[in-house]
Design a protein around this motif. Structure first.
Motif, PDB file in Angstrom:
ATOM      1  N   LYS A  61      -7.693   7.914   7.123  1.00  0.00           N
ATOM      2  CA  LYS A  61      -7.198   8.314   5.792  1.00  0.00           C
ATOM      3  C   LYS A  61      -8.364   8.466   4.803  1.00  0.00           C
ATOM      4  O   LYS A  61      -8.405   9.412   4.028  1.00  0.00           O
ATOM      5  N   TYR A  64      -8.036  -0.621   0.357  1.00  0.00           N
ATOM      6  CA  TYR A  64      -7.180  -0.233   1.475  1.00  0.00           C
ATOM      7  C   TYR A  64      -6.805  -1.481   2.279  1.00  0.00           C
ATOM      8  O   TYR A  64      -7.523  -1.876   3.191  1.00  0.00           O
ATOM      9  N   ILE A  70      -6.647   3.435   8.650  1.00  0.00           N
ATOM     10  CA  ILE A  70      -7.246   3.388   7.306  1.00  0.00           C
ATOM     11  C   ILE A  70      -8.503   4.249   7.269  1.00  0.00           C
ATOM     12  O   ILE A  70      -8.695   5.058   6.355  1.00  0.00           O
ATOM     13  N   LEU A 101      -2.224   5.071   2.179  1.00  0.00           N
ATOM     14  CA  LEU A 101      -2.519   3.726   2.682  1.00  0.00           C
ATOM     15  C   LEU A 101      -3.392   2.914   1.719  1.00  0.00           C
ATOM     16  O   LEU A 101      -3.857   1.835   2.042  1.00  0.00           O
ATOM     17  N   GLU A 102      -3.559   3.427   0.502  1.00  0.00           N
ATOM     18  CA  GLU A 102      -4.340   2.743  -0.530  1.00  0.00           C
ATOM     19  C   GLU A 102      -3.439   1.733  -1.250  1.00  0.00           C
ATOM     20  O   GLU A 102      -2.231   1.929  -1.371  1.00  0.00           O
ATOM     21  N   ARG A 108       0.839  -1.191   0.000  1.00  0.00           N
ATOM     22  CA  ARG A 108       0.000   0.000   0.000  1.00  0.00           C
ATOM     23  C   ARG A 108       0.878   1.247   0.000  1.00  0.00           C
ATOM     24  O   ARG A 108       2.028   1.212   0.433  1.00  0.00           O
ATOM     25  N   ALA A 140      -5.587  -3.788   5.021  1.00  0.00           N
ATOM     26  CA  ALA A 140      -5.445  -3.485   6.450  1.00  0.00           C
ATOM     27  C   ALA A 140      -5.406  -4.758   7.281  1.00  0.00           C
ATOM     28  O   ALA A 140      -5.910  -5.804   6.883  1.00  0.00           O
TER      29      ALA A 140
END
Length: 122
Positions: A117, A92, A114, A83-84, A78, A94
């Motif tokens: 964001k 995203y 996440i 954080l994508e 990511r 996670a």
């Protein structure tokens, strides 16, 4: 109670009462799946918890799963800033499954990061 007694009140896997799992669940013998030392500790823990939380052990109780302490051996890449996912826009990665946590608490914290964001981008 079946788990504590090492029994199965019905023979073979059977559907359980409706619960919160959208995929459902089956009645199985955990004591036949888990290592003996784990079964012993779980039984002791359930009995001890019953001492401080009366009513914890009942015929209606259902154990849905075991949380293991493992992390994903693969990390879904990511972007450090957004954080994508670097390869899939709008995704995203996670938590433990994506390789960004090593337990339930760190997975929850990563999920919060996440969410923050995503909110910041709206």
């Amino acid at each position: 109670m079946d788990f504590l007694q090492g029994t199965n009140s019905k023979t073979g896997p059977r559907p359980l009462r409706p619960g919160s799992s959208p995929s459902g669940a089956l009645n199985i013998r955990l004591d036949e799946l888990l290592p003996k030392h784990m079964v012993t500790r779980l039984r002791e823990g359930f009995e001890k918890f019953q001492g401080s939380m009366k009513g914890f052990l009942t015929e209606d109780a259902q154990v849905y799963g075991i949380e293991s302490r493992t992390s994903c051996p693969v990390r879904v890449t990511r972007d450090d800033e957004t954080l994508e996912s670097v390869s899939h826009k709008g995704l995203y990665p996670a938590g433990e499954g994506a390789g960004y946590a090593g337990g339930i608490t760190s997975a929850a914290c990563d999920g919060i990061r996440i969410a923050e964001k995503i909110i910041a981008q709206l």
